[in-house]
Write a protein that holds these residues in place. Structure first.
Motif, PDB file in Angstrom:
ATOM      1  N   GLY A 218      40.089  22.091  37.592  1.00  0.00           N
ATOM      2  CA  GLY A 218      39.177  22.089  38.605  1.00  0.00           C
ATOM      3  C   GLY A 218      39.649  23.459  39.525  1.00  0.00           C
ATOM      4  N   ARG A 219      40.478  23.778  39.127  1.00  0.00           N
ATOM      5  CA  ARG A 219      40.956  25.207  40.114  1.00  0.00           C
ATOM      6  C   ARG A 219      40.084  26.461  39.985  1.00  0.00           C
ATOM      7  NH1 ARG A 219      47.172  26.254  38.266  1.00  0.00           N
ATOM      8  NH2 ARG A 219      45.935  26.207  36.394  1.00  0.00           N
ATOM      9  N   ILE A 220      39.612  27.151  41.072  1.00  0.00           N
ATOM     10  CA  ILE A 220      38.659  28.291  41.064  1.00  0.00           C
ATOM     11  C   ILE A 220      39.399  29.174  41.352  1.00  0.00           C
ATOM     12  CG2 ILE A 220      36.597  28.870  42.400  1.00  0.00           C
ATOM     13  CD1 ILE A 220      36.213  25.933  43.127  1.00  0.00           C
ATOM     14  N   THR A 221      39.285  30.328  40.576  1.00  0.00           N
ATOM     15  CA  THR A 221      39.743  31.674  40.611  1.00  0.00           C
ATOM     16  C   THR A 221      38.393  32.717  40.792  1.00  0.00           C
ATOM     17  OG1 THR A 221      41.571  31.382  39.178  1.00  0.00           O
ATOM     18  CG2 THR A 221      40.996  33.569  39.596  1.00  0.00           C
ATOM     19  N   LEU A 222      38.607  33.396  41.900  1.00  0.00           N
ATOM     20  CA  LEU A 222      37.811  34.452  42.509  1.00  0.00           C
ATOM     21  C   LEU A 222      38.422  35.696  42.199  1.00  0.00           C
ATOM     22  CD1 LEU A 222      36.318  32.535  45.483  1.00  0.00           C
ATOM     23  CD2 LEU A 222      35.360  32.767  42.898  1.00  0.00           C
ATOM     24  N   THR A 223      37.775  36.835  41.766  1.00  0.00           N
ATOM     25  CA  THR A 223      38.353  38.059  41.468  1.00  0.00           C
ATOM     26  C   THR A 223      37.477  39.035  41.952  1.00  0.00           C
ATOM     27  OG1 THR A 223      39.371  37.153  39.561  1.00  0.00           O
ATOM     28  CG2 THR A 223      39.556  39.634  39.858  1.00  0.00           C
ATOM     29  N   TRP A 224      37.940  40.152  42.687  1.00  0.00           N
ATOM     30  CA  TRP A 224      37.137  41.314  43.140  1.00  0.00           C
ATOM     31  C   TRP A 224      37.802  42.533  42.542  1.00  0.00           C
ATOM     32  CZ3 TRP A 224      38.253  37.238  45.760  1.00  0.00           C
ATOM     33  CH2 TRP A 224      37.050  36.628  46.558  1.00  0.00           C
ATOM     34  N   THR A 225      37.280  43.267  41.523  1.00  0.00           N
ATOM     35  CA  THR A 225      37.862  44.508  40.755  1.00  0.00           C
ATOM     36  C   THR A 225      37.142  45.703  41.122  1.00  0.00           C
ATOM     37  OG1 THR A 225      38.594  42.903  39.219  1.00  0.00           O
ATOM     38  CG2 THR A 225      38.585  45.019  38.717  1.00  0.00           C
ATOM     39  N   HIS A 226      37.780  46.620  41.672  1.00  0.00           N
ATOM     40  CA  HIS A 226      37.312  48.068  42.030  1.00  0.00           C
ATOM     41  C   HIS A 226      37.840  49.003  41.015  1.00  0.00           C
ATOM     42  CE1 HIS A 226      36.789  45.545  45.518  1.00  0.00           C
ATOM     43  NE2 HIS A 226      35.881  46.021  45.661  1.00  0.00           N
ATOM     44  N   ASP A 227      36.933  50.190  41.016  1.00  0.00           N
ATOM     45  CA  ASP A 227      37.673  51.402  40.083  1.00  0.00           C
ATOM     46  C   ASP A 227      38.347  52.238  41.225  1.00  0.00           C
ATOM     47  OD1 ASP A 227      35.595  52.794  41.492  1.00  0.00           O
ATOM     48  OD2 ASP A 227      34.151  52.799  39.955  1.00  0.00           O
ATOM     49  N   LEU A 228      38.441  53.448  40.633  1.00  0.00           N
ATOM     50  CA  LEU A 228      39.367  54.215  41.307  1.00  0.00           C
ATOM     51  C   LEU A 228      38.776  54.962  42.608  1.00  0.00           C
ATOM     52  CD1 LEU A 228      41.508  56.134  38.442  1.00  0.00           C
ATOM     53  CD2 LEU A 228      42.020  53.965  39.835  1.00  0.00           C
ATOM     54  N   LEU A 229      37.240  54.846  42.541  1.00  0.00           N
ATOM     55  CA  LEU A 229      36.651  55.324  43.605  1.00  0.00           C
ATOM     56  C   LEU A 229      36.108  54.307  44.735  1.00  0.00           C
ATOM     57  CD1 LEU A 229      34.054  57.801  41.506  1.00  0.00           C
ATOM     58  CD2 LEU A 229      36.329  58.452  42.937  1.00  0.00           C
TER      59      LEU A 229
END
Length: 327
Positions: A218-229
């Motif tokens: 039930g654990r929630i993982t939220l991810t924000w991933t950005h490129d080099l710009l």
């Protein structure tokens, strides 16, 4: 290019002064300690001391007004106001102005392979735990459930940690720059926030997550991933998997970073046992992966250069002294 670490053996951290001692670093340099007890009640009483030899930040006004590391546009890149690019003193100032992490510990090496005896400061852990007794530490060694937490990196063993902030730096002494930040909060019973409210707060700060996952527990993982710009990275990008999975939301876990990845943020929300609508614990980690990769490589080169310069200076001093071996 990519670096991956499962790092527990890489750090010999400095123990807080309250522990009453110290240890030697892996290169034989002495390890020291710093405890920053700068809670709001102390400041209100006019206490501007800096216990344990911490940076003299308690004499500064609060709230903290950092002078380094502010981004010129782009995605939000801070955790509790601490962001990559900040200098050592600004981070210490921000921590000293918080009343939820009164104990500050300083660690030497985290990911560098060799410090050559140079007094490196790569880590700060700030928390609110209480020191464990020797008996509690020994009991933990033979127990499957641990009550004492050393952060996984030989910090002081503390118990009942509700709030913890960890910052990783690169740079020679007096030139340290923050590169990654982790935060963990355990919510007390009766004061556990709704998971939906926590999700909303995260979205309001960092934007809609690029990955939203729930595991079998039930654990929630939220991810924000950005490129080099600084743009949100497409899930179809060939590097998305590498960039989104390298950094862990929990500091004491394994981490990896790649020069192909930009700013990465991962949050982990653990639900209350028996009520998956309330949050029991919350962790978040943040790193600009390419910046950390490049700075880490430069840090290694700077350490080697400083070591070579020291050897040359010693040899020149010996030659100038005129000392000779009797042959």
């Amino acid at each position: 290019m990519k670096l991956a670490h499962s790092i527990p053996a890489l750090l010999v951290a400095l123990v807080v002064a309250a522990c009453g001692g110290g240890s030697d670093g892996p290169d034989g340099s002495p390890a020291a300690a710093a405890t920053a007890a700068a809670g709001a009640d102390q400041r209100a009483a006019g206490d501007t001391s800096t216990p344990g030899g911490a940076a003299d930040t308690t004499a500064r006004d609060c709230p903290a007004r950092p002078t380094s590391g502010a981004p010129a546009g782009g995605p939000v890149d801070d955790v509790v106001g601490i962001r990559p690019g900040m200098g050592w003193d600004d981070v210490m100032w921000l921590l000293a102005c918080r009343d939820d992490v009164p104990t500050v510990e300083i660690g030497d090496t985290w990911n560098v392979k060799q410090a050559y005896g140079i007094p490196v400061r790569q880590l700060i852990r700030a928390s609110d735990g209480q020191p464990c007794s020797g008996q509690e530490i020994v009991r933990d060694m033979s127990s499957t459930s641990r009550s004492c937490d050393d952060g996984g990196y030989k910090f002081q063993a503390l118990k009942n940690i509700a709030n913890q902030i960890v910052v990783v730096f690169t740079g020679l002494p007096e030139q340290e720059t923050a590169r990654a930040v982790w935060r963990r909060t355990s919510f007390p019973e009766g004061d556990q926030p709704a998971i939906d409210s926590l999700r909303t707060s995260l979205t309001n700060k960092y934007g809609a997550p690029h990955l939203d996952e729930r595991d079998r527990q039930g654990r929630i993982t939220l991810t924000w991933t950005h490129d080099l710009l600084g743009r949100p990275m497409s899930t179809a990008a060939s590097t998305f998997g590498t960039c989104s999975r390298g950094l862990n939301a929990v500091f004491g876990s394994s981490h990896a970073w790649s020069s192909a990845c930009g700013l990465t943020i991962r949050a982990l929300i653990s639900p209350v046992y028996g009520n998956d609508l309330l949050a029991r614990e919350f962790s978040v980690g943040l790193m600009h992966q390419k910046d950390f990769y490049d700075a880490g490589q430069q840090f290694e080169r700077d350490l080697l250069a400083a070591h070579e310069a020291s050897k040359r200076a010693q040899a020149e001093a010996a030659a100038a002294s005129g000392s000779a071996v009797d042959l």
